[in-house]
Design an enzyme around this catalytic site. Structure first.
Site, PDB file in Angstrom:
ATOM      1  N   SER A 208     -18.783  29.642   0.922  1.00  0.00           N
ATOM      2  CA  SER A 208     -20.021  29.135   0.337  1.00  0.00           C
ATOM      3  C   SER A 208     -19.846  27.651  -0.008  1.00  0.00           C
ATOM      4  O   SER A 208     -19.499  26.863   0.869  1.00  0.00           O
ATOM      5  CB  SER A 208     -20.408  29.975  -0.895  1.00  0.00           C
ATOM      6  OG  SER A 208     -21.729  29.714  -1.285  1.00  0.00           O
ATOM      7  N   ASP A 333     -26.104  36.658   5.245  1.00  0.00           N
ATOM      8  CA  ASP A 333     -25.754  35.698   4.196  1.00  0.00           C
ATOM      9  C   ASP A 333     -26.950  35.308   3.331  1.00  0.00           C
ATOM     10  O   ASP A 333     -26.792  34.988   2.156  1.00  0.00           O
ATOM     11  CB  ASP A 333     -25.178  34.425   4.827  1.00  0.00           C
ATOM     12  CG  ASP A 333     -23.676  34.280   4.602  1.00  0.00           C
ATOM     13  OD1 ASP A 333     -23.204  34.699   3.534  1.00  0.00           O
ATOM     14  OD2 ASP A 333     -22.985  33.750   5.492  1.00  0.00           O
ATOM     15  N   HIS A 452     -24.062  37.652   1.293  1.00  0.00           N
ATOM     16  CA  HIS A 452     -23.287  36.479   0.915  1.00  0.00           C
ATOM     17  C   HIS A 452     -22.131  36.893   0.008  1.00  0.00           C
ATOM     18  O   HIS A 452     -22.319  37.650  -0.945  1.00  0.00           O
ATOM     19  CB  HIS A 452     -24.205  35.488   0.198  1.00  0.00           C
ATOM     20  CG  HIS A 452     -23.632  34.122   0.049  1.00  0.00           C
ATOM     21  ND1 HIS A 452     -23.292  33.345   1.128  1.00  0.00           N
ATOM     22  CD2 HIS A 452     -23.345  33.380  -1.054  1.00  0.00           C
ATOM     23  CE1 HIS A 452     -22.819  32.179   0.694  1.00  0.00           C
ATOM     24  NE2 HIS A 452     -22.834  32.184  -0.627  1.00  0.00           N
TER      25      HIS A 452
END
Length: 551
Positions: A208, A333, A452
């Protein structure tokens, strides 16, 4: 006879205990440090150092400086030290520490590959060890180090306003958190040989905002010669949330909240403001909708400062020409973000109108006006038919968020890296192991894939560390990822190293190939041209449309 057996057992235990290697006291540039040594199993040990300072306590809105050292004394690196202050309010400004795991056998390790972890958290939250549940830290490097025979380093860096607030000018230049990361990488390069590592074989990896950080570290000219390889999971520098093009606007909003002026004395006032007050003034608002998606609130990120980032990220890939690079995403995600923008997608009983698809696309395509929306809508609904199901509509919203926020920027970064590469190799993947909360009677619908951050537990070996929380196939996924990641760190080729892999992973340059990673892998999971129609739209068609609203 029993007495003799007892003596043999005692002798075997004694020999096993004394035969394990340990670094003991290690001499670093700051002084001598001592960690702890633990036994993992027959002939397997681990040296663990926690809370080694890699820089001095940083000055407010300043680059980190060298640590003065600890004259002659022995520094105990056996306990975790403070995380950097974040909107969770826990932490301290004195937070530039790192942790190291070194696997040992019967003799002290040397020349091991080194993997340096960059945590995620939107540049707003997070720490070097991650979330903690019953003393089980998410970013504990023990499983990777043990199973991959590599050294693992996790580092802390400044986040939130203290890490990324900027006026876009020299009085508050920004990127302090990125400078922290660079300083930690440089410290590892200078000191890791004393811990048994190879300073010329450093792989940085992250997820991320940590994945984007890894990308920034490969692109800045300041890391030349320090990094051999890199892995960006669900985030690259060219993600739409990676760079803030108008940092002064947010800096003024923070200044007003903490009662500082917004004129030329703003920076001086902010430097004098209480750290917790300043941090809380930069807290992310989680209120979002399809008209104002969450990504628009991610206002603390990197800036083009003319120093760490001398140019737009897409113009800096020549700096990564000799770095081997893995880039990938999770197949959903965007789910956690779009479920905040359009909450109905998570409820099978709540209707999601087609209008929500248009509203989200309108937000993402605002700068191109009606032409942007029309082109995007026709791209994402071309296979709907005349009467799309609710599941189709809900999944399309997740796909739009995944593509826009993560997948298309990641594919673009792969193209750019491959096009500029000299010796650097390029690999692409998508992680698709379904979310463990997906299914009937659980928080997520059954169709939800890898959300995610779902990859983190597998990369860090949680199915092995906490086996009661997982099924056997989860250990397969974890074994595969640790094998690919550590082979890559060792050789630059995820297929070649000390661990066997289930499927040969071809380079991206071999026909834009990518690997789909999950528990059912076979050769059918080598694919090519990831979501080409949608990548082509966002990377080629959309930018070519006339801009009607400036950013």
């Amino acid at each position: 006879m029993m007495a003799k057996l007892g003596i043999f057992i005692a002798l075997a235990v004694f020999l096993e205990t004394v035969s394990g290697a340990s670094l003991g006291v290690v001499t670093t540039e700051g002084g001598m440090v001592q960690g702890q040594n633990i036994r993992l199993g027959s002939g397997r040990y681990m040296d663990i150092f926690k809370g080694i300072p890699y820089a001095a306590r940083p000055g407010r809105f300043e680059k980190p400086k060298s640590h003065p050292g600890w004259d002659g004394g022995l520094y105990s690196a056996a306990i975790l030290l403070c995380s950097c202050l974040s909107s969770e309010t826990r932490g301290s400004e004195d937070c530039l520490y790192l942790n190291i795991w070194i696997p040992q056998g019967s003799s002290v390790s040397s020349g091991l590959p080194v993997m340096v972890w960059h945590f995620g958290g939107g540049f707003l939250v997070g720490g070097s060890m991650g979330a903690n549940f019953l003393d089980n830290y998410l970013y504990d490097g023990q499983e990777i180090a043990d199973r991959g025979n590599v050294i693992v380093v996790t580092l802390g860096y400044r986040v939130g306003t203290l890490g990324f607030l900027s006026t876009g000018q020299s009085d508050l230049p920004g990127n302090y958190g990125l400078w922290d990361q660079h300083t930690a990488i440089a410290w590892v390069h200078r000191n890791i040989r004393a811990f048994g590592g190879d300073p010329n074989n450093i792989t940085i990896f992250g997820e991320s905002a940590g994945g984007a950080s890894v990308s920034f570290q490969t692109l800045t000219p300041h890391n030349k010669g320090l990094i051999k390889r890199a892995i960006s999971q669900s985030g690259v520098a060219i993600c739409p949330w990676g760079v803030n093009k108008n940092p002064r606007k947010f800096a003024e909003e923070v200044a007003i909240k903490v009662k500082c002026p917004t004129d030329s004395s703003m920076a001086a006032c902010l430097k004098m403001t209480d750290a917790v007050t300043l941090t809380m003034a930069g807290t992310l608002s989680l209120s979002s909708s399809a008209d104002h998606p969450l990504v628009e609130n991610l206002l603390l990120s990197a800036v083009l400062d003319g120093d760490f980032l001398p140019d737009e990220p897409h113009n800096l890939f020549h700096n990564a020409a000799d770095i081997d690079y893995i880039v990938g995403v999770n197949d959903m995600d965007g789910h956690i973000f779009t479920s905040l923008d359009v909450p109905s997608i998570n409820s099978p009983l709540v209707h999601t109108p087609i209008e929500d698809v248009k509203r989200l696309l309108t937000s993402y395509t605002r700068e191109k006006g009606k032409a942007g929306l029309d082109n995007a809508y026709s791209t994402y609904t071309s296979n709907w038919g005349s009467n799309p199901s609710q599941e189709t509509i809900k999944k399309t919203i997740v796909e739009i968020g995944t593509d826009y926020l993560f997948l298309v920027p990641s594919q673009t970064a792969l193209y750019l890296h491959a096009s500029k590469a000299r010796t650097g190799r390029t690999y692409s993947y998508v992680f698709s192991e379904p979310n463990r909360m997906a299914g009937i009677g659980k928080p997520y619908p059954s169709w939800v894939g890898a959300d995610h951050a779902d990859d983190l537990q597998y990369v860090f070996g949680k199915p092995f560390a906490t086996p009661l929380g997982y099924w056997p196939w989860h250990r397969d996924v974890s074994r595969y990822m640790i094998a690919y990641w550590t082979n890559f760190a060792r050789t630059g080729d995820p297929n070649v190293g000390e661990n066997s892999v289930p499927v040969n992973w071809p380079e991206f340059t071999d026909g834009e190939k990518f690997l789909e990673i999950n528990s059912n892998m076979n050769n059918n999971y080598v694919r090519e041209k990831m979501r080409l129609r949608y990548v082509n739209f966002w990377a080629s068609v959309f930018p070519s449309l006339p801009t009607v609203v400036s950013e």
